[in-house]
Motif scaffolding. Structure first.
Motif, PDB file in Angstrom:
ATOM      1  N   ALA A  20       0.828  -1.214   0.000  1.00  0.00           N
ATOM      2  CA  ALA A  20       0.000   0.000   0.000  1.00  0.00           C
ATOM      3  C   ALA A  20       0.855   1.253   0.000  1.00  0.00           C
ATOM      4  N   HIS A  21       0.390   2.262  -0.735  1.00  0.00           N
ATOM      5  CA  HIS A  21       1.059   3.569  -0.706  1.00  0.00           C
ATOM      6  C   HIS A  21       0.503   4.383   0.468  1.00  0.00           C
ATOM      7  N   TYR A  22       1.333   5.303   0.973  1.00  0.00           N
ATOM      8  CA  TYR A  22       0.921   6.139   2.103  1.00  0.00           C
ATOM      9  C   TYR A  22      -0.330   6.972   1.818  1.00  0.00           C
ATOM     10  N   TYR A  23      -0.687   7.135   0.558  1.00  0.00           N
ATOM     11  CA  TYR A  23      -1.827   8.007   0.226  1.00  0.00           C
ATOM     12  C   TYR A  23      -3.183   7.311   0.321  1.00  0.00           C
ATOM     13  N   VAL A  24      -3.202   5.953   0.484  1.00  0.00           N
ATOM     14  CA  VAL A  24      -4.514   5.306   0.584  1.00  0.00           C
ATOM     15  C   VAL A  24      -5.067   5.500   2.004  1.00  0.00           C
ATOM     16  N   GLY A  36       4.538   2.061   1.930  1.00  0.00           N
ATOM     17  CA  GLY A  36       5.749   2.811   1.603  1.00  0.00           C
ATOM     18  C   GLY A  36       5.535   3.857   0.545  1.00  0.00           C
ATOM     19  N   ASP A  37       6.643   4.507   0.160  1.00  0.00           N
ATOM     20  CA  ASP A  37       6.586   5.440  -0.966  1.00  0.00           C
ATOM     21  C   ASP A  37       6.807   4.627  -2.249  1.00  0.00           C
ATOM     22  N   SER A  38       6.754   5.303  -3.400  1.00  0.00           N
ATOM     23  CA  SER A  38       6.793   4.574  -4.669  1.00  0.00           C
ATOM     24  C   SER A  38       8.064   3.728  -4.812  1.00  0.00           C
ATOM     25  N   PHE A  39       9.193   4.255  -4.361  1.00  0.00           N
ATOM     26  CA  PHE A  39      10.455   3.529  -4.520  1.00  0.00           C
ATOM     27  C   PHE A  39      10.505   2.298  -3.620  1.00  0.00           C
ATOM     28  N   PHE A  60      -0.256   2.782 -12.187  1.00  0.00           N
ATOM     29  CA  PHE A  60       1.153   2.691 -12.582  1.00  0.00           C
ATOM     30  C   PHE A  60       1.966   1.891 -11.557  1.00  0.00           C
ATOM     31  N   MET A  61       1.502   1.904 -10.321  1.00  0.00           N
ATOM     32  CA  MET A  61       2.217   1.160  -9.272  1.00  0.00           C
ATOM     33  C   MET A  61       2.036  -0.342  -9.481  1.00  0.00           C
ATOM     34  N   GLY A  62       0.796  -0.734  -9.810  1.00  0.00           N
ATOM     35  CA  GLY A  62       0.523  -2.146 -10.107  1.00  0.00           C
ATOM     36  C   GLY A  62       1.292  -2.583 -11.351  1.00  0.00           C
ATOM     37  N   CYS A 108      12.468   8.948 -16.759  1.00  0.00           N
ATOM     38  CA  CYS A 108      11.018   8.811 -16.618  1.00  0.00           C
ATOM     39  C   CYS A 108      10.620   8.641 -15.156  1.00  0.00           C
ATOM     40  N   TYR A 109       9.868   9.601 -14.654  1.00  0.00           N
ATOM     41  CA  TYR A 109       9.305   9.465 -13.309  1.00  0.00           C
ATOM     42  C   TYR A 109       8.455   8.197 -13.320  1.00  0.00           C
ATOM     43  N   VAL A 110       8.576   7.400 -12.287  1.00  0.00           N
ATOM     44  CA  VAL A 110       7.882   6.107 -12.249  1.00  0.00           C
ATOM     45  C   VAL A 110       6.357   6.283 -12.346  1.00  0.00           C
ATOM     46  N   ASN A 111       5.870   7.472 -12.034  1.00  0.00           N
ATOM     47  CA  ASN A 111       4.446   7.808 -12.202  1.00  0.00           C
ATOM     48  C   ASN A 111       4.165   7.996 -13.691  1.00  0.00           C
ATOM     49  N   SER A 112       4.186   6.902 -14.431  1.00  0.00           N
ATOM     50  CA  SER A 112       4.058   6.960 -15.887  1.00  0.00           C
ATOM     51  C   SER A 112       3.521   5.624 -16.394  1.00  0.00           C
ATOM     52  N   THR A 125      12.179   7.789  -8.968  1.00  0.00           N
ATOM     53  CA  THR A 125      11.046   8.193  -8.125  1.00  0.00           C
ATOM     54  C   THR A 125      11.475   9.496  -7.446  1.00  0.00           C
ATOM     55  N   SER A 126      10.559  10.068  -6.665  1.00  0.00           N
ATOM     56  CA  SER A 126      10.913  11.341  -6.031  1.00  0.00           C
ATOM     57  C   SER A 126      12.027  11.157  -5.003  1.00  0.00           C
ATOM     58  N   SER A 127      12.248   9.922  -4.535  1.00  0.00           N
ATOM     59  CA  SER A 127      13.296   9.751  -3.519  1.00  0.00           C
ATOM     60  C   SER A 127      14.682   9.506  -4.120  1.00  0.00           C
ATOM     61  N   VAL A 194       7.205  19.644   2.196  1.00  0.00           N
ATOM     62  CA  VAL A 194       6.390  19.471   0.976  1.00  0.00           C
ATOM     63  C   VAL A 194       6.986  18.400   0.056  1.00  0.00           C
ATOM     64  N   HIS A 195       6.141  17.964  -0.870  1.00  0.00           N
ATOM     65  CA  HIS A 195       6.572  17.000  -1.886  1.00  0.00           C
ATOM     66  C   HIS A 195       7.061  17.777  -3.111  1.00  0.00           C
ATOM     67  N   PRO A 196       8.114  17.295  -3.791  1.00  0.00           N
ATOM     68  CA  PRO A 196       8.605  18.030  -4.973  1.00  0.00           C
ATOM     69  C   PRO A 196       7.663  17.988  -6.181  1.00  0.00           C
ATOM     70  N   GLU A 197       6.514  17.316  -6.066  1.00  0.00           N
ATOM     71  CA  GLU A 197       5.499  17.425  -7.117  1.00  0.00           C
ATOM     72  C   GLU A 197       4.755  18.765  -7.001  1.00  0.00           C
ATOM     73  N   CYS A 198       5.028  19.513  -5.913  1.00  0.00           N
ATOM     74  CA  CYS A 198       4.426  20.856  -5.771  1.00  0.00           C
ATOM     75  C   CYS A 198       5.163  21.836  -6.677  1.00  0.00           C
ATOM     76  N   GLY A 210      10.766  16.627  -0.206  1.00  0.00           N
ATOM     77  CA  GLY A 210      11.203  15.259  -0.462  1.00  0.00           C
ATOM     78  C   GLY A 210      10.020  14.331  -0.650  1.00  0.00           C
ATOM     79  N   SER A 211      10.336  13.084  -0.957  1.00  0.00           N
ATOM     80  CA  SER A 211       9.290  12.080  -1.194  1.00  0.00           C
ATOM     81  C   SER A 211       8.478  11.875   0.083  1.00  0.00           C
ATOM     82  N   THR A 212       7.410  11.117  -0.020  1.00  0.00           N
ATOM     83  CA  THR A 212       6.586  10.878   1.169  1.00  0.00           C
ATOM     84  C   THR A 212       7.417  10.200   2.271  1.00  0.00           C
ATOM     85  N   ALA A 213       8.283   9.255   1.876  1.00  0.00           N
ATOM     86  CA  ALA A 213       9.135   8.603   2.877  1.00  0.00           C
ATOM     87  C   ALA A 213      10.129   9.620   3.454  1.00  0.00           C
TER      88      ALA A 213
HETATM   89  P1  13P Z   1       6.365   9.156  -3.713  1.00  0.00           P
HETATM   90  O1  13P Z   1       5.726   7.891  -3.312  1.00  0.00           O
HETATM   91  O2  13P Z   1       7.624   8.921  -4.461  1.00  0.00           O
HETATM   92  O3  13P Z   1       6.534  10.095  -2.585  1.00  0.00           O
HETATM   93  O4  13P Z   1       5.386   9.844  -4.784  1.00  0.00           O
HETATM   94  C1  13P Z   1       4.195  10.379  -4.426  1.00  0.00           C
HETATM   95  C2  13P Z   1       3.130  10.157  -5.404  1.00  0.00           C
HETATM   96  O5  13P Z   1       2.553  11.053  -5.931  1.00  0.00           O
HETATM   97  C3  13P Z   1       2.747   8.820  -5.696  1.00  0.00           C
HETATM   98  O6  13P Z   1       1.688   8.855  -6.553  1.00  0.00           O
END
Ligand code: 13P
Ligand code: SF4
Length: 302
Positions: A20-24, A36-39, A60-62, A108-112, A125-127, A194-198, A210-213
């Motif tokens: 599971a990702h931290y965002y669920v 965890g975070d994406s990485f 994309f994670m699956g 390529c950011y893994v979010n792809s 990934t962001s980390s 903050v997250h660098p996606e900002c 930095g990344s969520t982790a």
């Molecule tokens: P991280 O898990 O690398 O922090 O990325 C956040 C995110 O947006 C995942 O969709």
């Protein structure tokens, strides 16, 4: 038996693991074998012995888990939980860039999507993006799809020519300078993480990006006790769990990823029971995409 217990039982019966990702939602994080975070999730997916991986996250994670484990069954609680940013790069632009720019790496950011990964030299990934871009031998870097993570990397690695694409995360992109200033006015003693996606204007006002982790680690190690969090609000669950005596304020109520929130306990139970919503990818796509994923895992170690 409660739904959570039913899920645990099914996991054992089927030799399945839930990542599971931290965002669920917090209750989904509770039944996961690993959060965890994406990485960290990509690494975990690669290491597991389980036969079935249920990915409590977005598509994309699956797909990444499947690319790294072609022989395993990867199931998604909701097939419509997709990250819009994963689609925000244009194949013809990548091909054009490769033709026109010498000494170029496509990062390529893994979010792809899996297709975008097949056209790339390395995933990040962001980390690990800063570290990997720094260590690439190429001078020119075409960074897809996220313009904000790209601009963060560009700032940290000035010796490279980082070329930006115009994708963005629909959740983090909502944050503005005004949101940071408002939160700081309300909580003057708090540090801003903050997250660098900002956007750059948000990252510039932060005490840490930095990344969520990374955010979790920073807040946990810090002697500070109060923080404003500029990332998706699901991360508050783990932040509070690890730091029950610290205060966390979400920067804005707009920080909700509707796609991550599509994952529920009911759906998790249902996909595990019926082994449905399996990720299926074209053989050739998997082989090519795996190269850029493996390159990331290798370069992140160095
Ligand atoms: P991280 O898990 O690398 O922090 O990325 C956040 C995110 O947006 C995942 O969709
Ligand atoms: Fe995509 Fe942003 Fe949601 Fe992450 S938070 S899944 S990048 S929309």
């Amino acid at each position: 038996m409660s739904l959570k217990e039913d899920i645990q039982k099914l996991k054992q019966e089927k030799n399945a693991i839930i990542l599971a990702h931290y965002y669920v939602e917090g209750d989904v994080q509770d039944v996961a074998d690993f959060v965890g975070d994406s990485f960290a999730l990509a690494k975990k997916a690669k290491e597991t012995d389980a036969q079935i991986i249920v990915f409590a996250g977005v598509r994309f994670m699956g797909e990444s888990a499947k690319i790294l484990n072609p022989d395993k069954k990867v199931l998604m609680p909701d097939m419509n939980a997709d990250c819009p940013m994963a689609h925000m790069a244009v194949v013809s632009n990548i091909r054009k860039m490769r033709k026109e720019v010498d000494d170029l790496a496509v990062v390529c950011y893994v979010n792809s999507t899996a297709e975008l990964k097949t056209l790339s030299d390395v995933c990040v990934t962001s980390s690990n993006a800063v570290k990997i871009v720094k260590n690439l031998p190429h001078k020119n870097i075409y960074f897809i799809p996220d313009q904000h993570l790209a601009s963060f990397v560009k700032e940290q690695v000035p010796e490279k020519n980082v070329i930006l694409n115009d994708g963005y995360c629909i959740t983090h992109h909502r944050m503005s300078k005004e949101d940071v200033l408002k939160a700081k006015e309300k909580y003057p003693k708090a540090l801003v993480l903050v997250h660098p996606e900002c956007k750059k204007e948000v990252v510039e006002l932060a005490d840490y990006a930095g990344s969520t982790a990374g955010i979790l680690q920073y807040a946990t190690k810090s002697e500070h006790t109060e923080f404003i969090i500029g990332t998706e609000m699901g991360v508050l669950y783990e932040l509070k769990r690890q730091n029950p005596n610290k205060k966390f304020h979400i920067m804005s109520d707009k920080l909700v990823c509707v796609n991550m929130k599509k994952v529920t306990l009911d759906k998790l139970y249902d996909v595990l029971l019926h082994e449905k919503n399996e990720i299926v990818l074209d053989e050739e796509v998997m082989v090519k995409a795996k190269k850029s994923m493996d390159a990331m895992l290798e370069m992140a170690k160095a």
